[in-house]
Design a protein around this motif. Structure first.
Motif, PDB file in Angstrom:
ATOM      1  N   PRO A  38       0.838  -1.206   0.000  1.00 26.23           N
ATOM      2  CA  PRO A  38       0.000   0.000   0.000  1.00 26.23           C
ATOM      3  C   PRO A  38       0.875   1.259   0.000  1.00 26.23           C
ATOM      4  N   ILE A  39       0.371   2.288  -0.640  1.00 32.87           N
ATOM      5  CA  ILE A  39       1.079   3.566  -0.654  1.00 32.87           C
ATOM      6  C   ILE A  39       0.693   4.309   0.627  1.00 32.87           C
ATOM      7  N   PRO A  40       1.683   4.799   1.403  1.00 29.44           N
ATOM      8  CA  PRO A  40       1.324   5.518   2.639  1.00 29.44           C
ATOM      9  C   PRO A  40       0.439   6.727   2.320  1.00 29.44           C
ATOM     10  N   ARG A  41      -0.532   6.973   3.169  1.00 28.52           N
ATOM     11  CA  ARG A  41      -1.480   8.052   2.848  1.00 28.52           C
ATOM     12  C   ARG A  41      -0.918   9.431   3.182  1.00 28.52           C
ATOM     13  N   PHE A  42      -0.038   9.484   4.169  1.00 26.24           N
ATOM     14  CA  PHE A  42       0.476  10.795   4.580  1.00 26.24           C
ATOM     15  C   PHE A  42       2.001  10.761   4.672  1.00 26.24           C
ATOM     16  N   PRO A  43       2.679  10.610   3.541  1.00 32.54           N
ATOM     17  CA  PRO A  43       4.140  10.546   3.615  1.00 32.54           C
ATOM     18  C   PRO A  43       4.709  11.873   4.087  1.00 32.54           C
ATOM     19  N   ARG A  44       5.768  11.784   4.911  1.00 35.86           N
ATOM     20  CA  ARG A  44       6.467  13.020   5.273  1.00 35.86           C
ATOM     21  C   ARG A  44       7.351  13.459   4.125  1.00 35.86           C
ATOM     22  N   THR A  45       8.016  12.487   3.512  1.00 29.92           N
ATOM     23  CA  THR A  45       8.926  12.824   2.425  1.00 29.92           C
ATOM     24  C   THR A  45       8.666  11.900   1.239  1.00 29.92           C
ATOM     25  N   VAL A  46       8.548  12.532   0.075  1.00 29.84           N
ATOM     26  CA  VAL A  46       8.347  11.795  -1.163  1.00 29.84           C
ATOM     27  C   VAL A  46       9.658  11.838  -1.946  1.00 29.84           C
ATOM     28  N   ARG A 103       8.322  18.877 -12.848  1.00 32.22           N
ATOM     29  CA  ARG A 103       7.521  20.090 -12.679  1.00 32.22           C
ATOM     30  C   ARG A 103       6.077  19.722 -12.324  1.00 32.22           C
ATOM     31  N   ASP A 104       5.533  18.740 -13.046  1.00 30.53           N
ATOM     32  CA  ASP A 104       4.147  18.330 -12.802  1.00 30.53           C
ATOM     33  C   ASP A 104       3.982  17.737 -11.400  1.00 30.53           C
ATOM     34  N   ILE A 105       4.921  16.878 -11.017  1.00 36.13           N
ATOM     35  CA  ILE A 105       4.825  16.218  -9.711  1.00 36.13           C
ATOM     36  C   ILE A 105       4.882  17.255  -8.598  1.00 36.13           C
ATOM     37  N   LEU A 106       5.859  18.176  -8.695  1.00 35.54           N
ATOM     38  CA  LEU A 106       6.004  19.190  -7.642  1.00 35.54           C
ATOM     39  C   LEU A 106       4.774  20.075  -7.571  1.00 35.54           C
ATOM     40  N   SER A 107       4.224  20.393  -8.727  1.00 31.73           N
ATOM     41  CA  SER A 107       3.068  21.282  -8.733  1.00 31.73           C
ATOM     42  C   SER A 107       1.871  20.631  -8.034  1.00 31.73           C
ATOM     43  N   VAL A 108       1.681  19.346  -8.263  1.00 37.19           N
ATOM     44  CA  VAL A 108       0.560  18.646  -7.614  1.00 37.19           C
ATOM     45  C   VAL A 108       0.784  18.562  -6.105  1.00 37.19           C
ATOM     46  N   ILE A 109       2.004  18.214  -5.694  1.00 40.44           N
ATOM     47  CA  ILE A 109       2.266  18.073  -4.260  1.00 40.44           C
ATOM     48  C   ILE A 109       2.159  19.426  -3.560  1.00 40.44           C
ATOM     49  N   ARG A 110       2.641  20.472  -4.252  1.00 38.17           N
ATOM     50  CA  ARG A 110       2.568  21.813  -3.659  1.00 38.17           C
ATOM     51  C   ARG A 110       1.111  22.221  -3.450  1.00 38.17           C
ATOM     52  N   ARG A 111       0.264  21.855  -4.389  1.00 40.90           N
ATOM     53  CA  ARG A 111      -1.146  22.230  -4.286  1.00 40.90           C
ATOM     54  C   ARG A 111      -1.869  21.410  -3.212  1.00 40.90           C
ATOM     55  N   ARG A 112      -1.589  20.112  -3.152  1.00 43.12           N
ATOM     56  CA  ARG A 112      -2.370  19.239  -2.267  1.00 43.12           C
ATOM     57  C   ARG A 112      -1.809  19.113  -0.864  1.00 43.12           C
ATOM     58  N   ALA A 113      -0.488  19.042  -0.754  1.00 41.56           N
ATOM     59  CA  ALA A 113       0.104  18.733   0.553  1.00 41.56           C
ATOM     60  C   ALA A 113       1.440  19.444   0.711  1.00 41.56           C
ATOM     61  N   PRO A 114       1.415  20.779   0.817  1.00 42.16           N
ATOM     62  CA  PRO A 114       2.679  21.534   0.827  1.00 42.16           C
ATOM     63  C   PRO A 114       3.532  21.285   2.064  1.00 42.16           C
ATOM     64  N   TRP A 115       2.982  20.601   3.067  1.00 42.90           N
ATOM     65  CA  TRP A 115       3.806  20.294   4.248  1.00 42.90           C
ATOM     66  C   TRP A 115       4.753  19.121   3.966  1.00 42.90           C
ATOM     67  N   THR A 116       4.533  18.435   2.857  1.00 49.32           N
ATOM     68  CA  THR A 116       5.361  17.284   2.517  1.00 49.32           C
ATOM     69  C   THR A 116       6.744  17.757   2.066  1.00 49.32           C
ATOM     70  N   ARG A 117       7.771  16.935   2.324  1.00 50.19           N
ATOM     71  CA  ARG A 117       9.091  17.235   1.773  1.00 50.19           C
ATOM     72  C   ARG A 117       9.324  16.362   0.553  1.00 50.19           C
ATOM     73  N   VAL A 118      10.081  16.903  -0.374  1.00 51.02           N
ATOM     74  CA  VAL A 118      10.371  16.156  -1.594  1.00 51.02           C
ATOM     75  C   VAL A 118      11.886  16.041  -1.735  1.00 51.02           C
ATOM     76  N   LEU A 119      12.353  14.830  -1.951  1.00 55.64           N
ATOM     77  CA  LEU A 119      13.778  14.595  -2.158  1.00 55.64           C
ATOM     78  C   LEU A 119      13.948  14.005  -3.557  1.00 55.64           C
ATOM     79  N   VAL A 120      14.603  14.780  -4.405  1.00 62.46           N
ATOM     80  CA  VAL A 120      14.728  14.400  -5.811  1.00 62.46           C
ATOM     81  C   VAL A 120      16.120  13.827  -6.057  1.00 62.46           C
TER      82      VAL A 120
END
Lengths: 476, 85
Positions: A173-181, A193-210
Motif C-alpha cells: 500500500p502507498i502511505p497516505r500521509f508521507p512526510r517525504t516523497v 515540474r508536474d509532480i512538484l506542482s501537484v504536491i505543492r497544491r495538495r500537501a505543501p507540508w510534505t518534503r520532496v527529495l529528488v
C-alpha cells in the motif's frame, strides 16, 4: 531504377570488349584513385588482380546505390565476441549476407530470432577479403506493431512474471500521509515540474527529495536503477515516484530494462511508477507497487489532498465530545434506574411499622422531594449538553483553537461541577459497585475542585434486608 | 534547509500526520465504544484534541520543501521549486 544502371555499369566495366574509350590509366592508378576501373584494352591482354576487381566493385556498389530498406527473413543470426552481428537475410529464392556493427546493434532492444520476418535499412558493400557483397544494416525492425520492442518487453515481462515479481500480492500500500516523497526523474523535465506542482497544491507540508537522472539514451537505465536504490535505501523517503514524461517507445525504453525493473522490485519503500502518457505501459509500471498513468497522477497518488484532511480533522472534536457525552448519559441512566428501587425499598420498610409511619412519611417525603429535585436537575443536563453540542456542530468549520476551548466545557470535569462525584482508588481506578468497597476501605472522592480522602462505612448492596439497607439512606 | 551540502537536518521525531491520524482513529474508536472509565475517557479526549491541534499545525505549512540528493553519501542541496516549474 538506379540499381539497374549500377548493375549494368558493374558488369560492363571489367569487360574489355565493351569498355568505353578514354580510360588509359593502369589498373593500379585507377584503384588508388577510387574511380571507375580502367577499361582501355592495351594491345596485350590487360590483367587485373583480384584485389583490384573487388575494390572496383566495392566502389561501384557503395557509390551507386542509396541506402535501402529490405524486408526478409533472418537466418544464421550470430553475435560475435566483438559485439557485431552477422546474419543472412533471405526470401524464398535468394539471400544476402548482412552485418550489423556493434554501435548500431546496441540500439536493438533485443536480438531477433532466426526465422523472424524483419525490415532492415542499410547500404550495400563488398567484403573484399571474400569477394562477398553484403548489406551493412543500420536499423532493424521486426514486422508488426512496435516489433522488437514489443518482443523484448514480452520476454522480460515473462521472465519477471515467472519469478513472481509482478504478482498482485507483492504490491504494497502507498502511505497516505508521507512526510517525504522521493522522486527519481530528470531534474529538468516536465515530469518533475508536474509532480512538484501537484504536491505543492495538495500537501505543501510534505518534503520532496529528488535524485536527478537521465531518463533516456545509453546508460539511462543504469542511472535510474542506481537512483532508485540510493533513495530507497536512504531511509529518508516514505514513498518513491519514478518516471518521466511522454516520448517515443525508444525514449521510454530505459523503463523497460531489467536493471530498472529489479531496482524497483527490490526497493524497500513503495514505488509509484509513472512513465509517459496514459497509453504507455512499461515494465517499471508492472513491477511497481502502483502504476500512475502520468507524472501528475503519481503526485496525486503519493499525497492526500490537504483539504480532505482538514475536513476530517474538523469533524474530530465533535466526535470526541460525543464519546464523552454518551458516557455521561449512560451514568445518568444508572441513577434513574436506582431511584425507583430505593423508593420501593422505602415502602417495604414503612408497611410493617405503621406506628412510625407518620414521622417516616414526613421525612421520607422530604427525602424524596430532594431526590426528585436532584434528579430533575440532572435530567436538565441532557438538553444543556445537546444545546452545547449543537453549538459545537454549527461552528465546527471554525478554527480549531476556538473549538477545542468550547469543547472543554463538555469535559467530565464540568459534569463533576454539576454535583457528581466519582469514587476512585488511590491509583485512579473508578469504583463502580458495592463490590468495589469493603468496610474500612479508604478511597478518594473526586469532586469538581479536588479530592477527598474517604473511608467506607458499612456496605449495603441493593437487595439486602430493606430495613438495614434503607436505614442509613433515610435516617441521616 | 541549508545551503551547505551535507548540513541537512535529520527529520524530527515529532510524530507526523500519519501517526497522529491513526492515533486519533484509535482514540475515537475507544471513546465511541463507551467502555472506558471516566478519567481515562477524559485523558483520551484531551489527547485527541492535542492531536487535532498538532495536525492542524502541520497542515498550516504552505511552503513545499524540495531538495536534491546529490549522491550516495547523502549530501543534498535545496532545489528551488521554481527552478523546476
Amino acid at each position: 531504377m538506379p540499381r539497374d544502371d549500377a548493375t549494368l555499369d558493374l558488369f560492363a566495366a571489367p569487360e574489355p570488349s565493351d569498355a568505353p574509350d578514354g580510360a588509359a590509366d593502369p589498373p593500379e592508378a585507377a584503384s588508388e584513385a577510387g574511380s571507375a576501373p580502367p577499361a582501355e584494352p592495351e594491345p596485350q591482354r590487360e590483367v587485373w588482380t583480384v584485389s583490384q576487381v573487388n575494390r572496383a566493385v566495392r566502389n561501384l556498389l557503395e557509390g551507386q546505390l542509396p541506402a535501402l530498406w529490405v524486408s526478409g527473413e533472418v537466418a544464421n543470426w550470430k553475435r560475435a565476441g566483438s559485439g557485431h552481428r552477422y546474419f543472412t537475410l533471405k526470401d524464398e529464392n535468394a539471400q544476402i549476407r548482412a552485418v550489423m556493427w556493434r554501435s548500431d546493434a546496441s540500439r536493438l532492444p533485443v536480438d531477433p530470432d532466426d526465422g523472424m520476418e524483419v525490415r532492415v535499412q542499410g547500404s550495400l558493400t563488398l567484403y573484399e577479403a571474400r569477394g562477398e557483397y553484403q548489406l551493412v544494416v543500420r536499423q532493424l525492425e521486426a514486422a508488426g506493431a512496435e516489433g522488437l520492442w514489443r518482443i523484448a518487453f514480452e520476454k522480460l515481462r515473462a521472465r519477471l512474471d515467472a519469478e513472481g515479481l509482478l504478482a498482485p500480492e507483492r504490491k504494497r500500500p502507498i502511505p497516505r500521509f508521507p512526510r517525504t516523497v522521493g522522486v527519481v526523474t530528470s531534474t529538468t523535465g516536465a515530469a518533475l515540474r508536474d509532480i512538484l506542482s501537484v504536491i505543492r497544491r495538495r500537501a505543501p507540508w510534505t518534503r520532496v527529495l529528488v535524485m536527478g537522472t537521465r531518463v533516456q539514451g545509453e546508460g539511462a537505465a543504469l542511472e535510474v536503477a542506481h537512483a532508485v536504490r540510493t533513495l530507497g535505501r536512504s531511509g529518508r523517503v516514505d514513498v518513491l515516484i519514478v518516471g518521466r514524461g511522454g516520448g517515443s517507445i525508444e525514449d521510454l525504453w530505459a523503463f523497460n530494462e531489467e536493471p530498472v525493473a529489479r531496482a524497483v522490485a527490490q526497493c524497500p519503500v513503495p514505488v509509484i511508477s509513472a512513465v509517459g502518457h496514459e497509453v504507455d505501459v512499461t515494465i517499471s509500471d508492472l513491477v511497481a507497487d502502483l502504476r500512475a498513468p502520468t507524472p501528475s497522477a503519481a503526485g496525486e497518488a503519493a499525497v492526500v489532498d490537504g483539504a480532505a484532511v482538514q475536513d476530517y480533522l474538523s469533524a474530530v472534536p465533535t466526535r470526541l465530545a460525543a464519546g464523552l457525552t454518551a458516557r455521561v448519559a449512560s451514568r445518568r441512566r444508572a441513577v434513574d434506574e436506582g431511584l425507583p428501587r430505593l423508593r420501593r425499598a422505602v415502602q417495604r420498610l414503612v408497611e410493617p411499622r405503621r406506628d412510625q409511619a407518620v414521622r417516616l412519611r414526613e421525612r421520607m417525603g422530604r427525602a424524596l422531594a430532594m431526590a426528585v429535585e436532584r434528579r430533575r436537575r440532572r435530567a436538565d443536563v441532557g438538553p444543556r449538553l445537546h444545546r452545547a453540542m449543537a453549538v459545537a456542530v454549527d461552528r465546527r468549520r471554525q478554527r480549531l483553537a476556538g473549538l477545542a476551548g468550547r469543547l472543554q466545557a463538555l469535559s467530565p470535569l464540568s459534569t463533576l461541577e454539576r454535583g457528581y462525584a466519582v469514587p476512585l482508588t488511590r491509583d485512579g481506578r473508578v469504583l463502580r459497585t458495592t463490590e468495589d468497597f469493603t468496610p474500612g476501605r479508604s478511597f478518594v472522592l473526586r469532586v469538581t475542585d479536588g479530592r477527598i480522602d474517604c473511608e467506607a462505612g458499612a456496605v449495603h448492596p441493593d437487595g439486602d434486608d430493606p430495613f438495614t439497607a434503607s436505614k442509613e439512606s433515610i435516617h441521616e | 534547509m541549508s545551503d551547505t551540502p551535507g548540513a541537512d537536518a535529520p527529520q524530527s521525531d515529532e510524530p507526523g500526520l500519519e501517526r497522529r491520524l491513526k492515533r486519533l482513529e484509535a482514540i475515537l474508536a475507544a471513546l465511541e465504544a463507551d467502555e472506558l472509565e471516566l478519567e481515562k475517557a477524559l485523558a483520551l479526549f484531551e489527547e485527541g484534541v492535542g492531536h487535532v491541534r498538532s495536525a492542524e499545525r502541520i497542515l498550516a505549512e504552505t511552503e513545499l520543501r524540495v531538495e536534491e540528493l546529490l549522491g550516495d553519501d547523502g549530501r543534498t542541496r535545496p532545489l528551488d521549486g521554481d527552478e523546476a516549474s
